[in-house]
Structure formats: structure tokens, C-alpha cells
Write an enzyme that holds these catalytic residues in place. Structure first.
Site, PDB file in Angstrom:
ATOM      1  N   PHE A   1       0.814  -1.213   0.000  1.00 18.21           N
ATOM      2  CA  PHE A   1       0.000   0.000   0.000  1.00 18.21           C
ATOM      3  C   PHE A   1       0.851   1.269   0.000  1.00 18.21           C
ATOM      4  O   PHE A   1       0.384   2.339  -0.394  1.00 18.21           O
ATOM      5  CB  PHE A   1      -0.966   0.008   1.190  1.00 18.21           C
ATOM      6  CG  PHE A   1      -0.367   0.468   2.489  1.00 18.21           C
ATOM      7  CD1 PHE A   1      -0.459   1.796   2.893  1.00 18.21           C
ATOM      8  CD2 PHE A   1       0.293  -0.421   3.323  1.00 18.21           C
ATOM      9  CE1 PHE A   1       0.088   2.222   4.096  1.00 18.21           C
ATOM     10  CE2 PHE A   1       0.837  -0.009   4.530  1.00 18.21           C
ATOM     11  CZ  PHE A   1       0.735   1.324   4.916  1.00 18.21           C
ATOM     12  N   LYS A   2       2.098   1.159   0.421  1.00 20.47           N
ATOM     13  CA  LYS A   2       2.968   2.333   0.452  1.00 20.47           C
ATOM     14  C   LYS A   2       3.142   2.959  -0.934  1.00 20.47           C
ATOM     15  O   LYS A   2       3.404   4.151  -1.068  1.00 20.47           O
ATOM     16  CB  LYS A   2       4.337   1.961   1.031  1.00 20.47           C
ATOM     17  CG  LYS A   2       4.315   1.283   2.405  1.00 20.47           C
ATOM     18  CD  LYS A   2       3.872   2.205   3.499  1.00 20.47           C
ATOM     19  CE  LYS A   2       3.747   1.501   4.842  1.00 20.47           C
ATOM     20  NZ  LYS A   2       5.009   1.157   5.468  1.00 20.47           N
TER      21      LYS A   2
END
Length: 488
Positions: A125-126
């Protein structure tokens, strides 16, 4: 839009988005927040329902980056959020959606939904924020004809996301700290196999909190920071948090048909950055019912939301778990929420976090001798919490694979386990997926007896040559290494 520090004094009284974009901590050691959260109207939400992810990102970002020309901001969003960049969608998911939703459970009026955030280049998700940050940094540096030396820390996913976003970017070098031998084999290989000359991987003999402390120590040395043009991509960087706000709006709009419906979000959390973005979205007016913090065995945040006691664990007390990106005992973004919780009282915030450094924490439970009674106000912000263990992780991975045909990673398993404790009729619960399962294959193999599927291009990543150095958690040695390799 002006920004203030959570510990506002002197030089950090007020700044623009561009002023704080390339930095991390404010000069006084605090974190930046808007002087006032922008609000979103029901009419805006209605208008946003049919937008592409890139157009939605532009609409949200322009409320915060008011000093960047809108045409430039729109171009940056369109450059970042493309199906080509977020190409690792699972079968049955559309890369065009960027963050597709998948309903796992829909029994009666209780609905459990998974929001895919891991389709980017590093499968975590980063990437949702880091890809934008790389483009923003390059844009800002070109405008000023400057260089930037990014100094960050990772427990696993931030590092690779930052390095993939910044590799080859003009005027940017990345110095990334990670805890030596405490990431998964895939995570380690993803970072250390990069051979780009502007990427420097440093394995620190310690845990993630030691890495984070080094970043803060260097950031607090204002002379060194200025001389060597130090910036950060950790979630103490405000621009990164803002980019994460976007997918809360996307999740809400995709899961509902009208603005009179609420949803809840469960977020696997260690450093409080991901769920802090949800808190900001809620403060902007997004109809969020609950924000559920899911922790692993390192349950500092769960303890606070249950009791009002924030008790940082020492390195020796921090567990190395099978959801290693959450092996964090000092949540660096937590200060932003505490600032709101105490009514924007920067003096109080400074005093509380001074206690963290001297006493290891603070107590807002309201018990005799405590530091306050603000825990009674936590409910006003929608926060709940829960904890998941290794055995919970294995059971949840098996359950989701058996019943829904999806292999989830260990952190997402923590999220689903805790989310089920807070399901409510009529309020969809969206769990934020944090990574693809391939990044934590050791535990997938233990849970399912088979390897996690890998997207194309990642088949033999562990076999690639690796380039990194090992250093002790020593501030002076870290500064010396940075100074030697910045080229300044």
C-alpha cells in the site's frame, strides 16, 4: 492552506504545502498539520462518485496543496495514478480502478469488504502515496534547481516503495535504514537488489524503532539537515499522509450509493500513518463510522485505545512477528491524533511527548495521578482497536483462502481478524489490504502448505545480487556515512 506544527513555536508557526513538502519534522520537532482541516460537502461527494482515481486524487490534493498551480497538480496526479503503474491487480480485479473493492462477506446486513491497495510496483500500500511523492519531489526540486537527500526508515514496505519511486529521479538520493535480518526474505531482496547509484541501503543492528530514532535524531539536527539537504519519505512527511487520504474517499464512494450511508474502516497499523489518513478524511467530513486499529503482538496502539495509556516498548520488548511491517512500538504519526485529541494544545503535546522520551509514555485514562482524561473523547473520533497473533494470522489466511479463494498477506489477515469483531448491521466494513501475500511467503507456506502466487517479474527476486551495508544504531556514524555519500 497554512500548516502548523503539533509543537508550534517560532519558525514552525505557519508554512505552506511547498514549504513542508521536502522535509519531515518541523524545526521544533513536531509534525505538521493544517491549521484547519478543509471540509468536503455532500455535493462534492456526489460529483466525485464517477471520477477516475487520478481525478479524485487531484480534487482531494488541491484542498491541501493550494500553493501549487492546479494544472501542475492535475498533471502530477494523472502521471502517477495509471493502470500501467498499478498493474499487479489480481484475477477478477481491474487495474484501471487502482484500488478495487472485493466483497468477502455479505450476510444479512453485515458486509466485510477488502480494498486492494497493493497493485503498485512493490506490491504494498505504500506505493499509493510514494509514487506521487516521487513525482512531487522531482517537480519541486526542478522548480528550485535543488538536490534532496532522503533519509528514511522502514520496517519492510516503506523502504522498497520509496526506493522504487525515487530510483533514477534527478537530484534525489535515498538513504534507507532497515532493521538487520528482521524483514521477510522478499522484502529484503526487493530493497537490497536495487543497484541504482542514487539508492543506499543501510541495515541497522537493532529493531525498527532504532531506525526511526536515528531518522528523528538526524532530522532534529537542523544544521546538519540544512547542510546536507535532508528530507524524509516516512509518514511523518505530510504529503505522504495526504496522498493516503485519497483512498479512503475512493473506498467510501465505491462501497456506497448515497452520502447518508456510513462505512467503517479497519487498518493494520504500527506507525499510525495509514489510519491517521483515515482520521483526516473523517475530519474532512467523510461519513466514517468506526476507524478500527488492528495491531499484532506489538500492541501499543491497542493498549492506548482500550485504556488511555500510551506505553512505548523498549527494543528488547518489541516482538519480531510474522507481520513484521507492524513490529513497531513507537508510533511516529500518533502525535498528530493526540494534537487533535487535546484540542490543538501544542504546549500539552510537547509535554506529553517529552514524557515519552523520559518516562516511556503517558496516561490519558483519567485515573488518579494520570496525565489527563482524554480517553473519554476517543469515541468522538470513531476509534476502536484489536489485536491479532501469529495463530490468528494463520487461521485467518486459511479461512479467507478456503472460503473466498483469495490469498491474503499476514498484515491484512490481522486486519480481517480484528474487523470481524466490529461488524455492524447496515455499515459496510472496509479492510485496507496492505500488501500482496508473496511478500510474506514464509507464513503463507506455513498456513496453506503452498507458495503464494507471484506477479510477473518477481519470480526469483531473492536470488538477485544484493547491495547494502550494516551499521550500528549510532547517530555519529550514520551522519558520517550520509556526509560521505551525498556528494555535497
Amino acid at each position: 492552506m497554512r500548516y502548523v506544527s503539533t509543537r508550534a513555536t517560532g519558525a514552525s508557526q505557519s508554512a505552506t504545502f511547498s514549504d513542508i513538502l521536502l522535509g519531515g519534522l518541523a524545526p521544533d520537532g513536531g509534525l505538521y498539520l493544517p491549521a484547519e482541516y478543509p471540509r468536503v460537502t455532500g455535493a462534492e461527494l456526489d460529483a466525485w462518485r464517477q471520477l477516475s482515481y487520478a481525478d479524485l486524487a487531484f480534487e482531494v490534493l488541491k484542498k491541501f496543496a493550494t500553493d501549487i498551480p492546479e494544472a501542475d497538480l492535475k498533471a502530477l496526479a494523472e502521471k502517477t495514478y495509471t493502470a500501467q503503474v498499478y498493474r499487479n491487480a489480481r484475477a477478477g480485479e481491474s487495474a484501471e480502478e487502482i484500488t478495487p473493492l472485493r466483497v468477502l462477506e455479505d450476510e444479512g446486513r453485515r458486509k466485510l469488504v477488502l480494498q486492494a491497495l497493493s497493485n503498485g510496483p512493490t506490491l504494498a500500500f505504500k506505493d499509493m502515496a510514494m509514487q506521487l511523492l516521487g513525482n512531487l519531489f522531482e517537480y519541486a526540486l526542478a522548480k528550485k534547481d535543488q538536490q534532496l537527500n532522503i533519509f528514511g526508515a522502514t520496517s519492510g514496505d516503506t523502504g522498497s516503495a520509496a526506493e522504487y519511486a525515487m530510483r533514477g529521479k534527478k537530484g534525489i538520493r535515498v538513504f534507507m535504514l532497515s532493521p538487520h535480518k528482521k524483514m521477510s526474505a522478499f522484502q529484503t531482496a526487493q530493497m537490497f537488489s536495487l543497484q541504482d547509484p542514487n539508492i543506499f541501503n543501510i541495515a541497522v543492528e537493532g529493531v525498527f524503532d532504532d531506525c526511526q530514532d536515528l531518522v528523528k535524531a538526524v532530522s532534529n539536527d537542523l544544521e546538519f539537515k540544512a547542510r546536507y539537504k535532508i528530507g524524509t519519505v516516512n509518514s511523518i512527511n505530510w504529503a505522504r499522509v495526504v496522498a493516503q487520504v485519497v483512498y479512503y474517499f475512493r473506498g467510501y464512494l465505491a462501497a456506497t450509493s448515497s452520502n447518508d450511508q456510513k462505512v467503517s474502516f479497519t487498518v493494520p497499523s504500527g506507525n499510525f500513518g495509514n489510519i491517521c489518513a483515515g482520521h483526516i478524511a473523517r475530519q474532512m467530513g467523510l461519513p466514517i463510522d468506526k476507524l478500527v486499529v488492528a495491531t499484532n503482538e506489538n500492541d501499543v496502539l491497542d493498549e492506548f485505545f482500550r485504556t488511555g495509556v500510551y506505553r512505548v516498548r523498549k527494543s528488547a520488548e518489541t516482538f519480531h512477528t510474522s507481520s513484521p511491517s507492524m513490529d513497531i512500538s513507537k508510533a511516529s504519526n500518533f502525535e498528530r491524533f493526540i494534537y487533535d485529541l487535546v484540542g490543538g494544545d501544542s504546549e500539552r503535546v510537547r509535554a506529553l511527548f517529552a514524557k515519552v522520551e523520559t518516562d516511556g509514555g503517558f496516561d490519558l485514562s483519567g485515573a488518579p495521578g494520570s496525565d489527563g482524561d482524554e480517553v473519554k473523547r476517543v469515541g468522538e473520533y470513531g476509534f476502536k482497536s484489536g489485536k491479532s497473533t501469529h495463530d490468528d494470522r494463520l487461521a485467518t489466511i486459511r479461512d479467507v483462502a478456503d472460503n473466498y479463494g483469495i490469498t491474503i498477506d499476514t498484515h491484512t489477515a490481522d486486519g480481517i481478524k480484528v474487523a470481524r469483531e466490529y461488524l455492524e448491521e447496515g455499515v459496510p466494513m472496509i479492510v485496507l489490504e496492505t500488501a500482496l501475500a508473496a511478500k510474506f511467503n514464509e507464513t503463507i507456506l506455513e498456513a496453506l502448505g503452498t507458495d503464494a502466487e507471484r506477479p510477473a517479474g518477481f519470480e526469483n527476486i531473492e536470488a538477485l545480487p544484493q547491495r547494502f551495508i550494516v551499521l550500528p544504531p549510532d547517530v555519529a556514524k550514520m551522519k558520517a556515512y550520509i556526509a560521505e555519500h551525498t556528494g555535497l
